[in-house]
Scaffold this motif. Structure first.
Motif, PDB file in Angstrom:
ATOM      1  N   LEU A   7       0.852  -1.179   0.000  1.00 37.07           N
ATOM      2  CA  LEU A   7       0.000   0.000   0.000  1.00 37.07           C
ATOM      3  C   LEU A   7       0.892   1.234   0.000  1.00 37.07           C
ATOM      4  CD1 LEU A   7      -3.100   0.798   0.458  1.00 37.07           C
ATOM      5  CD2 LEU A   7      -2.439   1.083   2.841  1.00 37.07           C
ATOM      6  N   ASP A   8       0.846   2.013  -1.053  1.00 35.48           N
ATOM      7  CA  ASP A   8       1.701   3.192  -1.180  1.00 35.48           C
ATOM      8  C   ASP A   8       3.144   2.880  -0.782  1.00 35.48           C
ATOM      9  OD1 ASP A   8      -0.358   4.851  -2.114  1.00 35.48           O
ATOM     10  OD2 ASP A   8      -1.066   5.194  -0.070  1.00 35.48           O
ATOM     11  N   GLY A   9       3.639   1.748  -1.287  1.00 31.26           N
ATOM     12  CA  GLY A   9       5.033   1.404  -1.081  1.00 31.26           C
ATOM     13  C   GLY A   9       5.325   0.652   0.208  1.00 31.26           C
ATOM     14  N   GLN A  10       4.304   0.435   1.022  1.00 30.74           N
ATOM     15  CA  GLN A  10       4.524  -0.234   2.304  1.00 30.74           C
ATOM     16  C   GLN A  10       3.802  -1.573   2.315  1.00 30.74           C
ATOM     17  OE1 GLN A  10       3.064   2.377   5.380  1.00 30.74           O
ATOM     18  NE2 GLN A  10       4.399   1.351   6.846  1.00 30.74           N
ATOM     19  N   VAL A  11       4.462  -2.596   2.828  1.00 33.72           N
ATOM     20  CA  VAL A  11       3.786  -3.902   2.910  1.00 33.72           C
ATOM     21  C   VAL A  11       2.915  -3.919   4.164  1.00 33.72           C
ATOM     22  CG1 VAL A  11       4.105  -6.392   3.128  1.00 33.72           C
ATOM     23  CG2 VAL A  11       5.661  -5.048   1.682  1.00 33.72           C
ATOM     24  N   VAL A  12       1.614  -4.182   3.973  1.00 32.68           N
ATOM     25  CA  VAL A  12       0.696  -4.178   5.129  1.00 32.68           C
ATOM     26  C   VAL A  12      -0.135  -5.466   5.134  1.00 32.68           C
ATOM     27  CG1 VAL A  12       0.523  -1.657   5.146  1.00 32.68           C
ATOM     28  CG2 VAL A  12      -1.167  -2.997   3.890  1.00 32.68           C
ATOM     29  N   PRO A  13      -0.471  -5.949   6.324  1.00 29.09           N
ATOM     30  CA  PRO A  13      -1.288  -7.161   6.430  1.00 29.09           C
ATOM     31  C   PRO A  13      -2.771  -6.840   6.256  1.00 29.09           C
ATOM     32  CG  PRO A  13      -0.720  -6.392   8.617  1.00 29.09           C
ATOM     33  CD  PRO A  13      -0.097  -5.428   7.643  1.00 29.09           C
ATOM     34  N   MET A  71      -1.273  -7.710  -3.977  1.00 29.40           N
ATOM     35  CA  MET A  71      -1.675  -6.525  -4.751  1.00 29.40           C
ATOM     36  C   MET A  71      -0.702  -5.369  -4.491  1.00 29.40           C
ATOM     37  SD  MET A  71      -5.747  -5.927  -4.451  1.00 29.40           S
ATOM     38  CE  MET A  71      -6.875  -6.385  -5.749  1.00 29.40           C
ATOM     39  N   VAL A  72      -0.480  -4.549  -5.514  1.00 26.20           N
ATOM     40  CA  VAL A  72       0.310  -3.332  -5.332  1.00 26.20           C
ATOM     41  C   VAL A  72      -0.620  -2.152  -5.596  1.00 26.20           C
ATOM     42  CG1 VAL A  72       2.314  -2.024  -6.099  1.00 26.20           C
ATOM     43  CG2 VAL A  72       2.401  -4.534  -6.029  1.00 26.20           C
ATOM     44  N   VAL A  73      -0.886  -1.377  -4.531  1.00 26.39           N
ATOM     45  CA  VAL A  73      -1.944  -0.369  -4.566  1.00 26.39           C
ATOM     46  C   VAL A  73      -1.377   1.022  -4.293  1.00 26.39           C
ATOM     47  CG1 VAL A  73      -4.165   0.280  -3.561  1.00 26.39           C
ATOM     48  CG2 VAL A  73      -3.506  -2.128  -3.637  1.00 26.39           C
ATOM     49  N   ARG A  74      -1.821   1.993  -5.090  1.00 24.74           N
ATOM     50  CA  ARG A  74      -1.462   3.386  -4.819  1.00 24.74           C
ATOM     51  C   ARG A  74      -2.747   4.186  -4.562  1.00 24.74           C
ATOM     52  NH1 ARG A  74       2.567   1.789  -8.257  1.00 24.74           N
ATOM     53  NH2 ARG A  74       1.157   1.977 -10.025  1.00 24.74           N
ATOM     54  N   THR A  75      -2.806   4.864  -3.439  1.00 33.01           N
ATOM     55  CA  THR A  75      -4.057   5.558  -3.075  1.00 33.01           C
ATOM     56  C   THR A  75      -4.011   7.043  -3.408  1.00 33.01           C
ATOM     57  OG1 THR A  75      -3.359   6.104  -0.821  1.00 33.01           O
ATOM     58  CG2 THR A  75      -4.413   3.963  -1.156  1.00 33.01           C
ATOM     59  N   VAL A  76      -2.794   7.627  -3.471  1.00 35.06           N
ATOM     60  CA  VAL A  76      -2.708   9.046  -3.783  1.00 35.06           C
ATOM     61  C   VAL A  76      -1.646   9.245  -4.860  1.00 35.06           C
ATOM     62  CG1 VAL A  76      -2.313  11.369  -2.868  1.00 35.06           C
ATOM     63  CG2 VAL A  76      -3.283   9.602  -1.384  1.00 35.06           C
ATOM     64  N   THR A  77      -2.092   9.553  -6.075  1.00 29.97           N
ATOM     65  CA  THR A  77      -1.156   9.888  -7.152  1.00 29.97           C
ATOM     66  C   THR A  77      -1.659  11.165  -7.799  1.00 29.97           C
ATOM     67  OG1 THR A  77      -2.389   8.786  -8.897  1.00 29.97           O
ATOM     68  CG2 THR A  77      -0.823   7.427  -7.662  1.00 29.97           C
ATOM     69  N   GLU A  78      -0.845  11.759  -8.625  1.00 26.06           N
ATOM     70  CA  GLU A  78      -1.256  13.014  -9.264  1.00 26.06           C
ATOM     71  C   GLU A  78      -2.515  12.795 -10.109  1.00 26.06           C
ATOM     72  OE1 GLU A  78       1.064  16.203 -11.897  1.00 26.06           O
ATOM     73  OE2 GLU A  78       2.242  15.284 -10.279  1.00 26.06           O
ATOM     74  N   ASP A  79      -2.532  11.693 -10.864  1.00 21.69           N
ATOM     75  CA  ASP A  79      -3.700  11.392 -11.706  1.00 21.69           C
ATOM     76  C   ASP A  79      -4.966  11.232 -10.868  1.00 21.69           C
ATOM     77  OD1 ASP A  79      -2.282  11.507 -13.937  1.00 21.69           O
ATOM     78  OD2 ASP A  79      -2.327   9.341 -14.417  1.00 21.69           O
ATOM     79  N   LEU A  80      -4.831  10.431  -9.791  1.00 20.04           N
ATOM     80  CA  LEU A  80      -5.998  10.179  -8.949  1.00 20.04           C
ATOM     81  C   LEU A  80      -6.519  11.479  -8.343  1.00 20.04           C
ATOM     82  CD1 LEU A  80      -4.930   6.945  -7.010  1.00 20.04           C
ATOM     83  CD2 LEU A  80      -6.746   7.128  -8.723  1.00 20.04           C
ATOM     84  N   GLU A  81      -5.586  12.301  -7.851  1.00 16.90           N
ATOM     85  CA  GLU A  81      -6.011  13.536  -7.206  1.00 16.90           C
ATOM     86  C   GLU A  81      -6.676  14.476  -8.216  1.00 16.90           C
ATOM     87  OE1 GLU A  81      -6.186  12.556  -3.984  1.00 16.90           O
ATOM     88  OE2 GLU A  81      -5.620  14.594  -3.463  1.00 16.90           O
TER      89      GLU A  81
END
Ligand code: SF4
Ligand code: SF4
Lengths: 355, 528
Positions: A7-13, A71-81
């Motif tokens: 999640l945004d570069g961090q591995v989370v459970p 999964m590799v997820v990005r929640t805040v990117t320039e496109d998304l914003e």
């Protein structure tokens, strides 16, 4: 086996069955939403919660997408914003005063206003007609139906159906003519509505508002919230008491209340004005020549004590009886029973549960 | 409740009896609705076709006051068909053989005669409940406010024990407490037979414990119940302190109650409004109200939670604990030296094993359900997991009795009383709130449309309702919620004091008034 994603570069459970939004929410609250209420089935309608998932065809609504291993997820990117800003601009263009809503309207009423700040939107980018059909003529004194601010997130309809099981309101019409109405367009009090206020508290724009609280809009003091418990039935719903200075101006449900998890009924939600009602007893009264007349605390307490002492002397210590309240807090009931047991050595004490 | 509120969406069969939950405990009812949405079966036993009954899979519309017959017949069916949980009965209960014998005469056909519920429906309900993996029972005052209140509760306990529906998630016997802190008032020892924490006053060890804590040796003999105390006003009881209760409007047989209070030499009332009861007092002491007072309420699932002052008290109003301490000091006691509600609560915890692990700070987030015997204990959301307070669960053998008064030629109609969603108790609070007052500004008598016609009444017209104790005028609402021959009214409005009529009898063990059943006569009255 533990499940993980990036999640945004961090591995989370995460746990089986969680959505991407739920996982992201636990790790910081960066994903904006409008149609989301954690107690309701996700709708995926507002599209604000979209995220980028590597390998997916375009952005996905995180509230309806199940988390999967790896999964590799990005929640805040320039496109998304950029996409989110456009959506917020659009919503605000239909709802130009959406950023000026007082928090007195309801618990979630600031959600749109906060997004307008986050995205610098003021509703002027896409000028257009508003789509709401206000029902300001509904005469009930509790729920304001200011549908001019309605953005068709259906949170009110969903909370009423899914959470309350009341199905008092529904969506009629389609497209631009869509609106929220009670069945057959009647006033709420003639519908199945129980006035629990849940629709008011979940509305993200204040289109539904707490009329009782709104009476205090012009009081200058800031709004304060104090956590407490509803004073009516034994469920024990958690509430926040809204005050401005020394004035009680409203009640909102506590989403983290252990007994209610955000739910309330009409009594807890709307029946609080008695606290500062002019009928309240404000000074001690003692009977003189048959009449109850105001007295100082000193005089009234002396009278109260003397009466008990005299009765005990004349008729014995067991002739004194006390009834404790099932509505006052522990400290009251404990003190009443201790008053009898310590001062008179008897068990002449009961509470009001037998009636 | 034996089980937590959070459990309420987990049963697969829900049995609600004598609880108008959608109106009296609405937020709890939302959880039941969610259980239904997940597929749970809902069985409702209630004399009226209340909203919960309208949602039920099975509505057992029993005649008021016949619960023991209905529940006994359900138990009979389960026993006869061998649907009980033999393992649970063997391991965790006592008295099964006696009960089994006792139940023989409780046939569904016999119960149909008494309750009016078709035998086949009773059988279906019994089988559904017995076959549930998780069967949960919920009840309220519709079970306890009868002369047979204790028998009713024992009958429910028999059902739960024989089907092994205790001590597991989504099961249990779950009374829903009516008032916000009625559980707490009992916890705190405001009872004639027990000290704080339900420690019996008749136990010499407890007498010694509290003598050490308070410096007074308290009688071993239990006190009177409130009902008896009112009866003996002016004979054995000469002074009373009534705290926050509008006795005159909430208690049965209002005229009797008023005469009782007038016979006292000395009446002190602590309240937030000048209620009908306070009008009779020699001294009225103004209490600070909810939202003005710090304190603790314990809810129906045994969860102590903090209430907090958000505004200053009106006028010179003071917290109850301060008022009682000041009177006690004037009576010569030095045991009431408190500076805060926290100090009072912590003293209570230190003397009550159920709260021993708790204090003011620890319950800040409301995260515990008692018993919490020690500071490192996580609390007890579910009771009876491994054993019952007495070890094994005891089957009792209650027999059916008619209500204290039954309908007659002179009083041919059953009146049953209860609550409405919008109002609460005697309306001292909800009657002073715009919204609730707007929706339900006056009391009405719910009469079945067929009876409205048969008795010459008019919807919206007035009726005179009488019992052997008096009569009241009330507006008629034609409504098929009550069955023909039964009418319903709440006790919330002092201008329709239904409790002038009630008070026909009391449970012999608890002295709880039979407020749910009262034979009356209903006649047309001139409009006003
Ligand atoms: S107040 Fe409650 S019952 Fe009425 S419409 Fe809103 S959510 Fe539904
Ligand atoms: S909000 Fe309603 S259900 Fe909750 S405690 Fe208050 S009266 Fe009971």
């Amino acid at each position: 086996m533990s499940l993980d994603l990036t999640l945004d570069g961090q591995v989370v459970p995460f746990q089986e069955g969680e959505t991407l939004y739920e996982v992201a929410h636990r790790h910081g609250d960066k994903i904006p939403t409008l149609c989301y209420d954690k107690r309701l089935k996700p709708l995926g309608a507002c599209r604000l919660c979209v995220v980028e998932v590597e390998g997916a065809n375009g952005p996905l609504a995180s509230c309806t997408t199940p988390a999967r291993e790896g999964m590799v997820v990005r929640t805040v990117t320039e496109d998304l914003e950029q996409h989110r800003k456009t959506l917020v601009d659009l919503v605000l263009s239909e709802n130009p005063k959406g950023a000026e809503i007082t928090p007195l309207r309801g618990l979630a009423s600031q959600e749109l206003a906060q997004l307008s700040v986050r995205y610098g939107s003021d509703g002027t980018r896409f000028a257009g007609a508003t789509s709401g059909h206000p029902r300001l003529d509904d005469p009930n004194p509790m729920i304001l139906r200011d549908y001019e601010h309605c953005i068709s997130c259906y949170r009110c309809v969903r909370v009423c159906a899914e959470q309350e099981g009341d199905y008092a309101i529904s969506i009629t019409g389609r497209g631009f003519g869509t609106r929220i109405s009670a069945e057959f367009d009647v006033d709420l009090q003639d519908s199945d509505c129980t006035f629990c206020g849940q629709c008011v508290q979940t509305c993200p724009t204040g289109a539904l508002g707490d009329q009782l609280a709104l009476q205090y809009t012009d009081l200058p003091e800031p709004i304060n919230a104090t956590r407490s418990i509803c004073p009516y039935c034994g469920v024990g719903c958690s509430v926040d008491l809204l005050t401005k200075g020394e004035t009680l101006v409203g009640v909102q449900p506590a989403m983290d209340g252990p007994a209610n998890e955000g739910a309330l009924c009409i009594k807890g939600q709307f029946a609080w004005e008695w606290v500062q009602h002019p009928d309240r007893l404000k000074e001690p009264l003692v009977r003189k020549d048959g009449e109850l007349v105001p007295a100082s605390w000193e005089e009234a307490l002396d009278r109260a004590a003397a009466g008990f002492a005299q009765t005990a002397a004349r008729h014995g210590r067991q002739s004194i009886y006390a009834v404790a309240s099932g509505r006052a807090p522990h400290e009251s009931a404990y003190s009443v029973q201790k008053f009898i047991r310590v001062n008179f050595g008897s068990n002449q004490i009961d509470n009001c549960s037998r009636a | 409740m034996s089980n937590p509120l959070a459990d309420m969406d987990k049963p697969d069969v829900i049995f609600c009896i004598g609880t108008n939950m959608t109106e009296a405990h609405p937020v709890a009812a939302t959880r039941l609705k969610q259980a239904q949405a997940k597929g749970a079966i809902l069985i409702v036993a209630d004399p009226r076709h209340i909203p919960l009954a309208r949602r039920a899979d099975l509505h057992l519309q029993l005649q008021v006051g016949t619960d023991v017959a209905l529940l006994g017949a359900m138990a009979h069916v389960i026993a006869e068909r061998g649907l009980m949980d033999e393992a649970f009965i063997a391991e965790r209960t006592e008295g099964w053989d006696d009960l089994r014998e006792h139940l023989k005469s409780f046939t569904p056909q016999w119960a149909e005669e008494i309750t009016g519920v078709p035998a086949a429906l009773i059988e279906r309900a019994a089988v559904l409940f017995a076959q549930a993996d998780r069967g949960a029972i919920y009840y309220t005052l519709g079970i306890t406010e009868h002369i047979s209140g204790v028998d009713n509760v024992q009958s429910l306990s028999n059902l739960a024990l024989m089907t092994g529906n205790l001590g597991r998630e989504g099961t249990g016997i779950n009374p829903m407490r009516g008032q916000n802190n009625i559980q707490g008032a009992g916890d705190c020892g405001a009872l004639p037979s027990s000290y704080p924490g339900f420690q019996p006053v008749s136990d010499p060890a407890m007498q010694a414990k509290f003598e050490e804590a308070w410096g007074t040796k308290v009688d071993l003999e239990p006190g009177m119940t409130k009902v008896r105390a009112l009866e003996h006003a002016g004979e054995k009881i000469y002074a009373m302190l009534i705290c926050g209760e509008n006795t005159l409007v909430s208690d049965p047989d209002k005229s009797h109650c008023e005469r009782a209070l007038e016979r006292l030499d000395h009446l002190v009332v602590i309240d937030i409004f000048k209620t009908e009861t306070a009008e009779l007092a020699d001294v009225i002491l103004p209490a600070s109200a909810w939202a003005e007072t710090d304190g603790v309420f314990t809810n129906t699932e045994r969860r102590p939670q903090r209430v907090r002052a958000a505004v200053s008290a009106q006028g010179q109003a003071r917290p109850d604990w301060w008022i009682l301490a000041e009177i006690s000091k004037r009576l010569g006691s030095d045991r009431f030296e408190y500076n805060s509600a926290a100090e009072v609560f912590n003293e209570f915890c230190s003397l009550s094993p159920l709260y021993a692990g708790l204090d003011w700070d620890r319950i800040d987030g409301g995260g515990y359900q008692w018993p919490v015997p020690a500071a490192d204990h996580p609390g007890t959301p579910m009771l009876h997991v491994d054993e019952f307070p007495r070890g094994k669960g005891l089957f009792k053998t209650p027999s059916y009795r008619d209500p204290a008064e039954v309908v007659s030629e002179e009083f041919p109609v059953w009146l049953t009383t209860g609550r409405r969603l919008e109002h609460y108790h005697t309306r001292t609070m909800s009657g002073r709130s715009t919204g609730t007052e707007y929706l339900v500004p006056e009391e009405t008598l719910e009469v079945h449309p067929a009876d409205v016609q048969a008795w010459g009444l008019k919807h919206g017209g007035m009726a005179r309702m009488s019992s052997p104790r008096g009569s009241v005028l009330v507006r008629v609402a034609s409504d098929d919620t009550s069955p023909p021959g039964t009418v319903f009214c709440s006790f919330s409005f002092s201008d329709v004091p239904v409790n002038i009529l009630t008070g026909s009898g009391y449970d012999p063990i608890t002295d709880t008034a039979e407020l749910k059943v009262c034979p009356v006569r209903v006649e047309p009255a001139p409009d006003n």
